[in-house]
Design a protein around this motif. Structure first.
Motif, PDB file in Angstrom:
ATOM      1  N   GLY A  87      11.844 -11.315  -7.730  1.00 45.46           N
ATOM      2  CA  GLY A  87      11.092 -10.861  -6.562  1.00 45.46           C
ATOM      3  C   GLY A  87      10.421  -9.521  -6.809  1.00 45.46           C
ATOM      4  N   LEU A  88      11.113  -8.622  -7.503  1.00 45.09           N
ATOM      5  CA  LEU A  88      10.540  -7.310  -7.802  1.00 45.09           C
ATOM      6  C   LEU A  88       9.335  -7.434  -8.725  1.00 45.09           C
ATOM      7  N   TYR A 146       7.172  -9.847  -8.710  1.00 39.52           N
ATOM      8  CA  TYR A 146       6.049 -10.207  -7.847  1.00 39.52           C
ATOM      9  C   TYR A 146       5.635  -9.031  -6.967  1.00 39.52           C
ATOM     10  N   LEU A 147       6.585  -8.269  -6.472  1.00 35.23           N
ATOM     11  CA  LEU A 147       6.262  -7.083  -5.684  1.00 35.23           C
ATOM     12  C   LEU A 147       5.423  -6.109  -6.502  1.00 35.23           C
ATOM     13  N   SER A 156       3.669 -10.507   3.826  1.00 38.61           N
ATOM     14  CA  SER A 156       4.918 -10.851   3.148  1.00 38.61           C
ATOM     15  C   SER A 156       4.961 -12.345   2.825  1.00 38.61           C
ATOM     16  N   TRP A 167      12.518 -12.815  -0.472  1.00 36.69           N
ATOM     17  CA  TRP A 167      11.429 -12.380   0.406  1.00 36.69           C
ATOM     18  C   TRP A 167      10.806 -11.113  -0.166  1.00 36.69           C
ATOM     19  N   VAL A 168       9.483 -11.108  -0.257  1.00 35.72           N
ATOM     20  CA  VAL A 168       8.726 -10.005  -0.847  1.00 35.72           C
ATOM     21  C   VAL A 168       7.828  -9.392   0.221  1.00 35.72           C
ATOM     22  N   ASP A 169       7.979  -8.094   0.437  1.00 34.56           N
ATOM     23  CA  ASP A 169       7.189  -7.376   1.448  1.00 34.56           C
ATOM     24  C   ASP A 169       6.414  -6.258   0.765  1.00 34.56           C
ATOM     25  N   PRO A 170       5.159  -6.500   0.371  1.00 36.88           N
ATOM     26  CA  PRO A 170       4.383  -5.459  -0.305  1.00 36.88           C
ATOM     27  C   PRO A 170       3.983  -4.310   0.613  1.00 36.88           C
ATOM     28  N   ASP A 190       7.264  -2.200   0.487  1.00 37.00           N
ATOM     29  CA  ASP A 190       7.861  -2.089  -0.850  1.00 37.00           C
ATOM     30  C   ASP A 190       9.328  -2.514  -0.820  1.00 37.00           C
ATOM     31  N   VAL A 243      12.192  -5.901  -1.180  1.00 39.83           N
ATOM     32  CA  VAL A 243      12.577  -7.259  -1.565  1.00 39.83           C
ATOM     33  C   VAL A 243      13.934  -7.546  -0.922  1.00 39.83           C
TER      34      VAL A 243
END
Length: 400
Positions: free
Chosen positions: A298-299, A301-302, A351, A364-367, A370, A372
């Motif tokens: 996930g990180l 992709y973040l 996200s 779950w990725v929330d750019p 920042d 995960v």
């Protein structure tokens, strides 16, 4: 409003009661509330060389985060521990429901929250290797992204039969199927693979009429498995080897994860007998992996495909993977999306997530913030509430 000292202490005590304790950051670590305040993004070292931070050091409210963790712990999935027996009961009246891949009993609920790449919360046994069901699909899509980046696929809009000549895409119906269709789950591929006909997973009805490729969305594991086989042909070597050398080893993942296929999913590639892997655990198999390794994925992709000084996946691919589809805007390239906050109203529309087994397994990725979040064996009907609680713990979150 910034919490008072007494509030922060109360939050830390609450987290300590959950077994979540953070060491003091080293003097040179500055923390900061926003990613932009860091001189350079943090990346964990390999294995367990992963730094922790107190919530306050990365702009999070300790008490609010403790409530989110407790919520995750209190809402375990109702899926039984014996997953083999569970699936056998679930599909006992399905003529194509026989399990053909390995199974494993599930573990206890566990998870992590990352902010700015640091572990700020962790509960349960996050090193335990478990089945992850359709989260596997996001790993599968990543091998397609690598193939595109490396020039093994000319374009996602190229017909698959252009590079895969095993007969699976020769019929008049299948000939127009592109990689884009496969990754969007709009291919409407027709046929049988590993003893499972595509009708075995036509969730809109086994007898429904097929539509033109690219015009109809359906979550169909037979077609996902066909995608895996097509990518095996393109790479000319097992997809687990591709994922390990191109992604998992470079991001410092453990050596405990395994990607399984079925007992009958073997083909000959370049003179070798190799197993084609499955894209989920519907009939067994799929990715078996720990939450900590999920968090690294996930990180990646973040961080938009970058890990330290290497661009493992192109920025272009990350954008493509998280772009809403025309037929189903809530689905990208085997990632679940949140356009107009329709899936998860409590969190940013930007996200996205890898989901498996009724959202009981989640990356779950929330750019925007920042962040995960990885949760395992959670009640997926409560996912929006949980994610909203994590975002609420970010002090500078504002409205999602």
């Amino acid at each position: 409003m910034r919490p008072t000292a007494s509030t922060a202490i109360a939050g830390l005590l609450a987290l300590t009661g959950l077994g979540l304790v953070w060491p003091a950051p080293p003097p040179q670590a500055t923390g900061g509330d926003r990613p932009g305040q860091h001189a350079a993004p943090y990346y964990p070292g390999a294995g367990d060389a992963w730094e922790r931070r107190r919530p306050d050091d990365v702009g999070m409210d300790a008490a609010a985060l403790a409530r989110a963790v407790r919520f995750a712990q209190d809402h375990e999935t109702d899926q039984p521990r014996d997953l083999r027996a569970y699936l056998q009961r679930r599909f006992r009246d399905d003529p194509d429901g026989a399990l053909i891949g390995p199974m494993k009993a599930r573990g206890d609920p566990n998870g992590l929250v990352l902010r700015h790449g640091y572990i700020v919360a962790e509960w349960g046994d996050t090193r335990r290797v478990d089945m992850t069901f359709s989260v596997t699909k996001s790993y599968l899509a990543t091998t397609a992204g690598l193939a595109l980046d490396r020039g093994r696929i000319r374009s996602v809009h190229a017909p698959v039969r252009e590079s895969v000549r095993d007969g699976a895409f020769d019929s008049s119906h299948n000939a127009s199927i592109t990689w884009h269709h496969l990754l969007r789950q709009t291919s409407e591929w027709e046929g049988e693979l590993w003893g499972k006909p595509d009708v075995a997973d036509r969730r809109r009805g086994r007898t429904r009429a097929l539509q033109e490729p690219g015009t109809f969305w359906e979550y169909n594991d037979v077609r996902v498995n066909q995608t895996a086989l097509a990518l095996l042909r393109v790479w000319g070597r097992p997809l687990p080897d591709v994922l390990r050398t191109e992604i998992m080893d470079p991001i410092g993942a453990s050596d405990t994860w395994r990607w399984h296929g079925y007992r009958n999913s073997y083909v000959t590639v370049n003179g070798r007998r190799v197993q084609s892997v499955s894209g989920g655990g519907h009939w067994g198999g799929g990715m078996w992996i720990s939450s900590r390794d999920h968090a690294r994925f996930g990180l990646l992709y973040l961080r938009r495909g970058r890990w330290r000084d290497r661009q493992l996946l192109s920025d272009r691919w990350i954008t493509m993977a998280a772009t809403p589809g025309d037929v189903n805007p809530a689905y990208g390239y085997m990632w679940w999306l949140n356009p107009q906050r329709q899936a998860w109203p409590s969190v940013p529309a930007e996200s996205y997530a890898a989901l498996g087994s009724g959202s009981s397994n989640v990356i779950w990725v929330d750019p925007v913030h920042d962040v995960v979040v990885v949760v395992r064996w959670f009640d997926g009907t409560k996912l929006d509430e949980l994610l909203g609680m994590v975002v609420h713990a970010v002090r500078d979150a504002g409205a999602p």
